[in-house]
Design a protein around this motif. Structure first.
Motif, PDB file in Angstrom:
ATOM      1  N   ILE A  76       0.832  -1.202   0.000  1.00 40.24           N
ATOM      2  CA  ILE A  76       0.000   0.000   0.000  1.00 40.24           C
ATOM      3  C   ILE A  76       0.868   1.255   0.000  1.00 40.24           C
ATOM      4  O   ILE A  76       0.456   2.319  -0.429  1.00 40.24           O
ATOM      5  CB  ILE A  76      -0.963  -0.002   1.213  1.00 40.24           C
ATOM      6  N   ASN A  77       2.125   1.107   0.445  1.00 36.44           N
ATOM      7  CA  ASN A  77       3.065   2.231   0.507  1.00 36.44           C
ATOM      8  C   ASN A  77       4.041   2.232  -0.673  1.00 36.44           C
ATOM      9  O   ASN A  77       5.105   2.854  -0.602  1.00 36.44           O
ATOM     10  CB  ASN A  77       3.832   2.197   1.827  1.00 36.44           C
ATOM     11  N   TYR A  78       3.702   1.529  -1.751  1.00 36.44           N
ATOM     12  CA  TYR A  78       4.555   1.448  -2.931  1.00 36.44           C
ATOM     13  C   TYR A  78       4.616   2.813  -3.620  1.00 36.44           C
ATOM     14  O   TYR A  78       3.594   3.441  -3.877  1.00 36.44           O
ATOM     15  CB  TYR A  78       4.005   0.396  -3.901  1.00 36.44           C
ATOM     16  N   CYS A  79       5.840   3.258  -3.898  1.00 34.18           N
ATOM     17  CA  CYS A  79       6.049   4.523  -4.610  1.00 34.18           C
ATOM     18  C   CYS A  79       6.288   4.238  -6.084  1.00 34.18           C
ATOM     19  O   CYS A  79       6.739   3.159  -6.458  1.00 34.18           O
ATOM     20  CB  CYS A  79       7.264   5.259  -4.039  1.00 34.18           C
ATOM     21  N   GLN A  80       6.017   5.192  -6.920  1.00 34.09           N
ATOM     22  CA  GLN A  80       6.168   5.001  -8.353  1.00 34.09           C
ATOM     23  C   GLN A  80       7.609   4.751  -8.764  1.00 34.09           C
ATOM     24  O   GLN A  80       7.860   4.205  -9.841  1.00 34.09           O
ATOM     25  CB  GLN A  80       5.561   6.176  -9.109  1.00 34.09           C
ATOM     26  N   ASP A  81       8.568   5.085  -7.892  1.00 37.65           N
ATOM     27  CA  ASP A  81       9.975   4.799  -8.202  1.00 37.65           C
ATOM     28  C   ASP A  81      10.398   3.410  -7.713  1.00 37.65           C
ATOM     29  O   ASP A  81      11.554   3.028  -7.807  1.00 37.65           O
ATOM     30  CB  ASP A  81      10.896   5.876  -7.627  1.00 37.65           C
ATOM     31  N   GLY A  82       9.441   2.629  -7.170  1.00 38.05           N
ATOM     32  CA  GLY A  82       9.716   1.260  -6.731  1.00 38.05           C
ATOM     33  C   GLY A  82      10.080   1.129  -5.268  1.00 38.05           C
ATOM     34  O   GLY A  82      10.227   0.016  -4.765  1.00 38.05           O
ATOM     35  N   ILE A  84       9.386   1.714  -1.054  1.00 37.46           N
ATOM     36  CA  ILE A  84       8.255   1.598  -0.142  1.00 37.46           C
ATOM     37  C   ILE A  84       8.390   2.717   0.886  1.00 37.46           C
ATOM     38  O   ILE A  84       9.407   2.813   1.584  1.00 37.46           O
ATOM     39  CB  ILE A  84       8.243   0.228   0.576  1.00 37.46           C
ATOM     40  N   ASN A  85       7.363   3.560   0.978  1.00 34.35           N
ATOM     41  CA  ASN A  85       7.418   4.699   1.876  1.00 34.35           C
ATOM     42  C   ASN A  85       5.986   5.090   2.252  1.00 34.35           C
ATOM     43  O   ASN A  85       5.141   5.229   1.359  1.00 34.35           O
ATOM     44  CB  ASN A  85       8.119   5.866   1.173  1.00 34.35           C
ATOM     45  N   THR A  90      -1.076   7.025  -0.935  1.00 35.57           N
ATOM     46  CA  THR A  90      -2.131   7.321  -1.910  1.00 35.57           C
ATOM     47  C   THR A  90      -1.600   7.487  -3.334  1.00 35.57           C
ATOM     48  O   THR A  90      -2.347   7.882  -4.229  1.00 35.57           O
ATOM     49  CB  THR A  90      -2.908   8.586  -1.490  1.00 35.57           C
ATOM     50  N   SER A  91      -0.342   7.156  -3.533  1.00 43.54           N
ATOM     51  CA  SER A  91       0.227   7.225  -4.889  1.00 43.54           C
ATOM     52  C   SER A  91      -0.394   6.152  -5.775  1.00 43.54           C
ATOM     53  O   SER A  91      -0.826   5.104  -5.294  1.00 43.54           O
ATOM     54  CB  SER A  91       1.741   7.009  -4.847  1.00 43.54           C
ATOM     55  N   ALA A  92      -0.406   6.406  -7.072  1.00 45.56           N
ATOM     56  CA  ALA A  92      -0.911   5.412  -8.026  1.00 45.56           C
ATOM     57  C   ALA A  92      -0.075   4.138  -7.931  1.00 45.56           C
ATOM     58  O   ALA A  92       1.146   4.194  -7.763  1.00 45.56           O
ATOM     59  CB  ALA A  92      -0.848   5.975  -9.439  1.00 45.56           C
ATOM     60  N   LYS A  93      -0.730   3.008  -8.006  1.00 46.53           N
ATOM     61  CA  LYS A  93      -0.061   1.703  -7.956  1.00 46.53           C
ATOM     62  C   LYS A  93      -0.078   1.092  -9.354  1.00 46.53           C
ATOM     63  O   LYS A  93      -0.948   1.392 -10.170  1.00 46.53           O
ATOM     64  CB  LYS A  93      -0.772   0.773  -6.967  1.00 46.53           C
ATOM     65  N   PRO A  94       0.886   0.215  -9.637  1.00 45.41           N
ATOM     66  CA  PRO A  94       0.937  -0.400 -10.970  1.00 45.41           C
ATOM     67  C   PRO A  94      -0.334  -1.186 -11.285  1.00 45.41           C
ATOM     68  O   PRO A  94      -0.866  -1.887 -10.431  1.00 45.41           O
ATOM     69  CB  PRO A  94       2.139  -1.350 -10.881  1.00 45.41           C
ATOM     70  N   VAL A  95      -0.803  -1.056 -12.486  1.00 40.86           N
ATOM     71  CA  VAL A  95      -1.933  -1.842 -12.978  1.00 40.86           C
ATOM     72  C   VAL A  95      -1.359  -3.113 -13.574  1.00 40.86           C
ATOM     73  O   VAL A  95      -0.540  -3.063 -14.478  1.00 40.86           O
ATOM     74  CB  VAL A  95      -2.745  -1.043 -14.023  1.00 40.86           C
ATOM     75  N   ARG A  96      -1.769  -4.256 -13.037  1.00 39.61           N
ATOM     76  CA  ARG A  96      -1.166  -5.519 -13.439  1.00 39.61           C
ATOM     77  C   ARG A  96      -2.194  -6.436 -14.106  1.00 39.61           C
ATOM     78  O   ARG A  96      -2.551  -7.487 -13.581  1.00 39.61           O
ATOM     79  CB  ARG A  96      -0.545  -6.203 -12.214  1.00 39.61           C
TER      80      ARG A  96
END
Length: 197
Positions: A76-82, A84-85, A90-96
């Motif tokens: 849930i704390n995944y950042c777009q740069d990969g 975890i913070n 609330t950052s966008a998460k990868p669509v898989r």
């Protein structure tokens, strides 16, 4: 979790929008015993099936968060740069969408789909007469109507356990996932439940 008071009521809980993803926790913090390792992808996905088997049949609305039916495993704390913070909550998460092409992930999807279908088509899953026991590693859910009873049991341990499912009556019981019939001659008898089932 639902109340254990004498008046059953509809409950609503699941993978929350503000809590860590279950699959992420499975893969990063899951327990093990010998060759049974929850941090193994396929084992973690089987645990997802087990969790959904308890979540969906409980009367009341449910939330399955962002590809949870395919074992979504980004924090849930995944950042777009990969990284975890917590600042990236609330950052966008990868669509898989590619998860659908992974056989073991698709099995989770099929379990969720089958449970949702039977829930929509059978009034027992709207009953207010139910009880749930989540106290140990062997968990039980009983659903009751005048005409039908359902018993759901699961082993959340990392070893097989003997537990009493607490069937509401003796006689023939239908195994939803296995497709076979179980003849219960003693409603208080223990059964050996394999790990993660």
């Amino acid at each position: 979790f639902p109340s254990h008071d004498s008046q059953p009521r509809l409950v609503s809980y699941g993978e929350s929008h503000d809590e860590e993803r279950i699959m992420y926790k499975n893969l990063n913090y899951g327990n093990s015993n010998g060759s049974y390792d929850i941090q193994n992808l396929n084992t973690a996905l089987k645990r997802q099936e087990l969790a959904h088997t308890f979540l969906i049949p409980i009367p009341g609305p449910k939330m399955i968060w962002e590809f949870g039916e395919l074992g979504y495993d980004y924090s849930i704390n995944y950042c777009q740069d990969g990284t975890i913070n917590p600042d990236c909550r609330t950052s966008a998460k990868p669509v898989r969408w590619d998860y659908r092409d992974v056989e073991e992930r698709y099995k989770v999807y099929k379990v969720v789909s089958a449970l949702n279908e039977i829930k929509k088509s059978n009034p027992i899953f709207s009953t207010t007469d139910f009880d749930i026991d989540l106290a140990g590693m062997g968990e039980r859910l009983h659903l009751n109507t005048a005409d039908l009873k359902a018993t759901i049991v699961g082993n959340f341990n990392v070893i097989p356990i003997d537990m009493v499912p607490g069937f509401q009556h003796t006689g023939a019981w239908y195994d939803f996932f296995g497709g076979n019939t179980i003849d219960v001659t003693d409603a208080n008898a223990a059964m050996n439940i394999v790990t993660g089932k």
